[in-house]
Design an enzyme around this catalytic site. Sequence first.
Site, PDB file in Angstrom:
ATOM      1  N   ASP A   1       0.827  -1.220   0.000  1.00  0.00           N
ATOM      2  CA  ASP A   1       0.000   0.000   0.000  1.00  0.00           C
ATOM      3  C   ASP A   1       0.861   1.270   0.000  1.00  0.00           C
ATOM      4  O   ASP A   1       0.655   2.174   0.809  1.00  0.00           O
ATOM      5  CB  ASP A   1      -0.957   0.021   1.193  1.00  0.00           C
ATOM      6  CG  ASP A   1      -2.007  -1.083   1.137  1.00  0.00           C
ATOM      7  OD1 ASP A   1      -1.999  -1.854   0.168  1.00  0.00           O
ATOM      8  OD2 ASP A   1      -2.834  -1.156   2.057  1.00  0.00           O
TER       9      ASP A   1
ATOM     10  N   ASP B   1      -0.582  -4.130  -3.977  1.00  0.00           N
ATOM     11  CA  ASP B   1      -1.561  -3.031  -4.108  1.00  0.00           C
ATOM     12  C   ASP B   1      -0.882  -1.677  -3.903  1.00  0.00           C
ATOM     13  O   ASP B   1      -1.381  -0.809  -3.183  1.00  0.00           O
ATOM     14  CB  ASP B   1      -2.696  -3.192  -3.088  1.00  0.00           C
ATOM     15  CG  ASP B   1      -3.393  -4.545  -3.212  1.00  0.00           C
ATOM     16  OD1 ASP B   1      -3.392  -5.122  -4.318  1.00  0.00           O
ATOM     17  OD2 ASP B   1      -3.934  -5.022  -2.199  1.00  0.00           O
TER      18      ASP B   1
END
Length: 311
Positions: free
Chosen positions: A142, A163
């Site tokens: 992230d 991600d």
Amino acid sequence: MATSSIITSPKNMSTAILIRVDQSGQGDYTKIQDAINSVPSNNSELVFIWVKPGTYREKLVVPADKPFITLSGTEASDTIITWNDGGEEGSESPTVNILASDFVGRYLTIQNKYGKSGKGVALRVSGDKAAFYGCRILSYQDTLLDDSGRHYYKNCYIEGATDFVFGNGASLFERCHLHSISEGNGAITAQKRESPLKNTGYVFLGCKITGIGGAILGRPWGSYSRVIYALTYMSGVVQPEGWNDWGDETKQKTVYYGEYKCYGPGAKRDKRAKWSHNLTNEEAAPFLNKTMIGGRSWLRAAPTQFNKTSN
């Protein structure tokens, strides 16, 4: 996308108040957050915070009521903002939080050194009309929370494993370098568009993808997730299937994942997920310029004249 409050724009877009941050004590402040704090609430002037080379161990917030701030180093390699925070709530961990509109970041390294233990956001961008030039954005999971608003990234280097570009912004990444450090099969993007009526999504235009293991181009955090790669070099790190439905086949019918004239060993489409799109010239056209982010109306040149702060 509407902003949450009425912003009074500066009358002069070529002149900025100059605030210098220098750890040696030769500037106006030795800490970046102190310089941000010195900007008045409901700011309506361009403010240029010039950060001299150094490693700044700070967790920064640019509040929503302080628009029109530029935070600039001279070279990203020697102007480093770093912190070490993480956990399951990714929104709590960012090293740098941009909540204000009309923010510009230039020539900075923004880093979260939380590592492989969980979510560790380096940069969160939640304000509208934000632009980043020549920045390095580094973490593991992230990395970049491209949360909400219209954003532009140019010549940035973004590194992560899982991600590492995620959120629901409407964002154009131009000539950026995405580097996957996943040793398995990590996802580059997790875009969160949840309605076909929302003009959000990520466009990677003229970018480069490299890495050390395997990576997919994206998976859907939202049911109407939208990601486009155009004219982008894809190394062999990109897996043949390219895209993943995150274990929910119903999303195959609602997401919009497309590629346009990409090249390199990872760009072959013969084994791509059948529900992704190989865009035609006509389909790609809306994504090949700044129209989606309305950039022509708000992207601004760097100021050419400076007034020193009174501090």
